[in-house]
Design a protein around this motif. Structure first.
Motif, PDB file in Angstrom:
ATOM      1  N   ALA A  69       0.833  -1.204   0.000  1.00 50.98           N
ATOM      2  CA  ALA A  69       0.000   0.000   0.000  1.00 50.98           C
ATOM      3  C   ALA A  69       0.869   1.256   0.000  1.00 50.98           C
ATOM      4  O   ALA A  69       0.587   2.219  -0.718  1.00 50.98           O
ATOM      5  CB  ALA A  69      -0.935  -0.010   1.206  1.00 50.98           C
ATOM      6  N   HIS A  83       0.855   3.958  -3.006  1.00 51.32           N
ATOM      7  CA  HIS A  83       0.539   5.380  -2.810  1.00 51.32           C
ATOM      8  C   HIS A  83       1.664   6.264  -3.343  1.00 51.32           C
ATOM      9  O   HIS A  83       1.402   7.306  -3.975  1.00 51.32           O
ATOM     10  CB  HIS A  83       0.303   5.674  -1.330  1.00 51.32           C
ATOM     11  CG  HIS A  83      -1.047   5.261  -0.836  1.00 51.32           C
ATOM     12  ND1 HIS A  83      -2.220   5.757  -1.368  1.00 51.32           N
ATOM     13  CD2 HIS A  83      -1.417   4.409   0.151  1.00 51.32           C
ATOM     14  CE1 HIS A  83      -3.256   5.231  -0.733  1.00 51.32           C
ATOM     15  NE2 HIS A  83      -2.787   4.397   0.198  1.00 51.32           N
ATOM     16  N   ASN A 104       1.344   6.332  -7.049  1.00 51.59           N
ATOM     17  CA  ASN A 104       0.177   7.113  -7.459  1.00 51.59           C
ATOM     18  C   ASN A 104       0.436   8.605  -7.348  1.00 51.59           C
ATOM     19  O   ASN A 104       0.027   9.388  -8.216  1.00 51.59           O
ATOM     20  CB  ASN A 104      -1.039   6.731  -6.610  1.00 51.59           C
ATOM     21  CG  ASN A 104      -1.700   5.454  -7.078  1.00 51.59           C
ATOM     22  OD1 ASN A 104      -1.454   4.995  -8.193  1.00 51.59           O
ATOM     23  ND2 ASN A 104      -2.516   4.858  -6.228  1.00 51.59           N
ATOM     24  N   HIS A 105       1.099   9.006  -6.271  1.00 54.84           N
ATOM     25  CA  HIS A 105       1.395  10.430  -6.088  1.00 54.84           C
ATOM     26  C   HIS A 105       2.285  10.951  -7.212  1.00 54.84           C
ATOM     27  O   HIS A 105       2.118  12.092  -7.667  1.00 54.84           O
ATOM     28  CB  HIS A 105       2.071  10.653  -4.734  1.00 54.84           C
ATOM     29  CG  HIS A 105       1.144  10.465  -3.574  1.00 54.84           C
ATOM     30  ND1 HIS A 105       1.573  10.513  -2.264  1.00 54.84           N
ATOM     31  CD2 HIS A 105      -0.189  10.226  -3.514  1.00 54.84           C
ATOM     32  CE1 HIS A 105       0.556  10.314  -1.456  1.00 54.84           C
ATOM     33  NE2 HIS A 105      -0.527  10.136  -2.190  1.00 54.84           N
ATOM     34  N   ASN A 153       5.635  14.831  -3.251  1.00 54.92           N
ATOM     35  CA  ASN A 153       5.927  13.473  -3.673  1.00 54.92           C
ATOM     36  C   ASN A 153       7.436  13.260  -3.683  1.00 54.92           C
ATOM     37  O   ASN A 153       8.202  14.176  -3.369  1.00 54.92           O
ATOM     38  CB  ASN A 153       5.310  13.176  -5.044  1.00 54.92           C
ATOM     39  CG  ASN A 153       5.807  14.102  -6.139  1.00 54.92           C
ATOM     40  OD1 ASN A 153       7.013  14.165  -6.418  1.00 54.92           O
ATOM     41  ND2 ASN A 153       4.906  14.846  -6.768  1.00 54.92           N
ATOM     42  N   LEU A 200       3.221   8.765   5.467  1.00 52.09           N
ATOM     43  CA  LEU A 200       2.388   7.887   4.650  1.00 52.09           C
ATOM     44  C   LEU A 200       2.264   6.504   5.283  1.00 52.09           C
ATOM     45  O   LEU A 200       1.169   5.914   5.324  1.00 52.09           O
ATOM     46  CB  LEU A 200       2.973   7.784   3.245  1.00 52.09           C
ATOM     47  CG  LEU A 200       2.226   6.885   2.256  1.00 52.09           C
ATOM     48  CD1 LEU A 200       0.768   7.303   2.123  1.00 52.09           C
ATOM     49  CD2 LEU A 200       2.915   6.904   0.896  1.00 52.09           C
ATOM     50  N   LYS A 242      -0.114   6.695   8.169  1.00 46.79           N
ATOM     51  CA  LYS A 242      -1.493   6.853   7.705  1.00 46.79           C
ATOM     52  C   LYS A 242      -2.065   5.532   7.193  1.00 46.79           C
ATOM     53  O   LYS A 242      -3.222   5.191   7.486  1.00 46.79           O
ATOM     54  CB  LYS A 242      -1.566   7.904   6.602  1.00 46.79           C
ATOM     55  CG  LYS A 242      -2.977   8.172   6.081  1.00 46.79           C
ATOM     56  CD  LYS A 242      -2.978   9.233   4.999  1.00 46.79           C
ATOM     57  CE  LYS A 242      -4.402   9.577   4.571  1.00 46.79           C
ATOM     58  NZ  LYS A 242      -5.165   8.392   4.099  1.00 46.79           N
ATOM     59  N   VAL A 243      -1.269   4.780   6.428  1.00 45.96           N
ATOM     60  CA  VAL A 243      -1.735   3.496   5.909  1.00 45.96           C
ATOM     61  C   VAL A 243      -2.135   2.570   7.054  1.00 45.96           C
ATOM     62  O   VAL A 243      -3.179   1.904   7.008  1.00 45.96           O
ATOM     63  CB  VAL A 243      -0.649   2.832   5.035  1.00 45.96           C
ATOM     64  CG1 VAL A 243      -0.989   1.372   4.753  1.00 45.96           C
ATOM     65  CG2 VAL A 243      -0.496   3.594   3.726  1.00 45.96           C
ATOM     66  N   ASP A 302      -5.298   3.899   8.964  1.00 43.72           N
ATOM     67  CA  ASP A 302      -6.517   3.779   8.150  1.00 43.72           C
ATOM     68  C   ASP A 302      -7.111   2.375   8.210  1.00 43.72           C
ATOM     69  O   ASP A 302      -8.303   2.186   7.958  1.00 43.72           O
ATOM     70  CB  ASP A 302      -6.224   4.140   6.692  1.00 43.72           C
ATOM     71  CG  ASP A 302      -6.118   5.637   6.466  1.00 43.72           C
ATOM     72  OD1 ASP A 302      -6.453   6.399   7.393  1.00 43.72           O
ATOM     73  OD2 ASP A 302      -5.693   6.046   5.369  1.00 43.72           O
TER      74      ASP A 302
END
Length: 244
Positions: A58, A62, A65-66, A74, A91, A94-95, A98
């Motif tokens: 993940a 991410h 993707n950024h 980024n 990040l 946060k992953v 979440d």
């Protein structure tokens, strides 16, 4: 489980990771745990992952993707490696948060990351990023980090590795550390991924994948075993009171 090792030396960065993911004795898979990013001639970045596979994938997803969507900040927009470590650490945190609000349950989703690289003419850096998002940096006194199944390969690095060590010696030292781990722990397995980054080159390398049948690694493993046996024979014989 896994084993990843990153070295920050005077003249280079070295990264080695295994590829085994073990979800039980009958469920063993191969997954890459060493990722490279960068802009040729401008910045070089490597991330190594250990821990919950879904979490690590993940985080890498991410980050990609950024970059693709040009979300700021980024990996290519930050100005320093320290800012990059903050970005990746936030990040990662946060992953994990979440996934669950339960603080005790979060440990099931923990992973650790090694982040290394260089931006422009700044100093090469290597960071060990924890699941909580905080991190520490490698120094001349402590020029390497390990994550995952580190205990079997650590004594070799502690005894032999130094910040000033030439690149070829440091690479051998790191690979011997992996050979020792492979012999002692079935949760770490081949193939290995190796990336060497030379200071100020700003070259993006895909590195080398080392398979079980790799002739150099097999030779290194055999000669290291032979050297240990010979060294043991040459050590002083215990006095009588040791053997009573």
């Amino acid at each position: 489980m896994t084993y990843c090792c990153g070295l920050r030396l005077k003249d280079a960065l070295i990264f080695v990771s295994d590829t085994r993911t073990n979800a039980g004795v009958d469920h063993i898979s191969v997954f890459r745990k060493l990722y490279t990013f960068g802009i040729e001639g401008e910045r070089f970045i490597t991330i190594q992952t250990s821990g919950n596979l879904a979490t690590t994938q993940a985080v890498i997803g991410h980050l990609n993707n950024h970059l693709e969507l040009k979300v700021e900040p980024n990996l290519y927009s930050v100005n320093t490696m320290f800012e990059m470590a903050e970005l990746v650490g936030d990040l990662l945190k946060k992953v994990i948060t979440d996934v669950t609000d339960d603080i005790q349950e979060r440990s099931n989703y923990y992973c650790s990351l090694l982040l290394g690289g260089q931006i422009g003419n700044t100093t090469m850096q290597l960071y060990n990023i924890y699941p909580q998002g905080n991190f520490i940096s490698a120094t001349e006194d402590t020029p390497y980090f390990q994550i995952g199944e580190s205990k079997y390969g650590k004594p070799i690095l502690d005894r032999a590795l130094s910040y000033e060590m030439p690149l070829d010696e440091a690479a051998r030292c790191c690979l011997i550390s992996f050979d020792s781990t492979l012999r002692s722990n079935v949760s770490v397995g081949m193939p290995l991924d190796l990336i060497v980054y030379k200071k100020d080159s700003l070259h993006i390398s895909n590195g080398k994948r080392i398979y079980q049948e790799d002739p150099y690694f097999r030779q290194l493993s055999k000669e290291w075993s032979d050297t240990l046996r010979l060294g043991l024979q040459q050590l002083p014989v215990p006095t009588a009171d040791y053997l009573e």
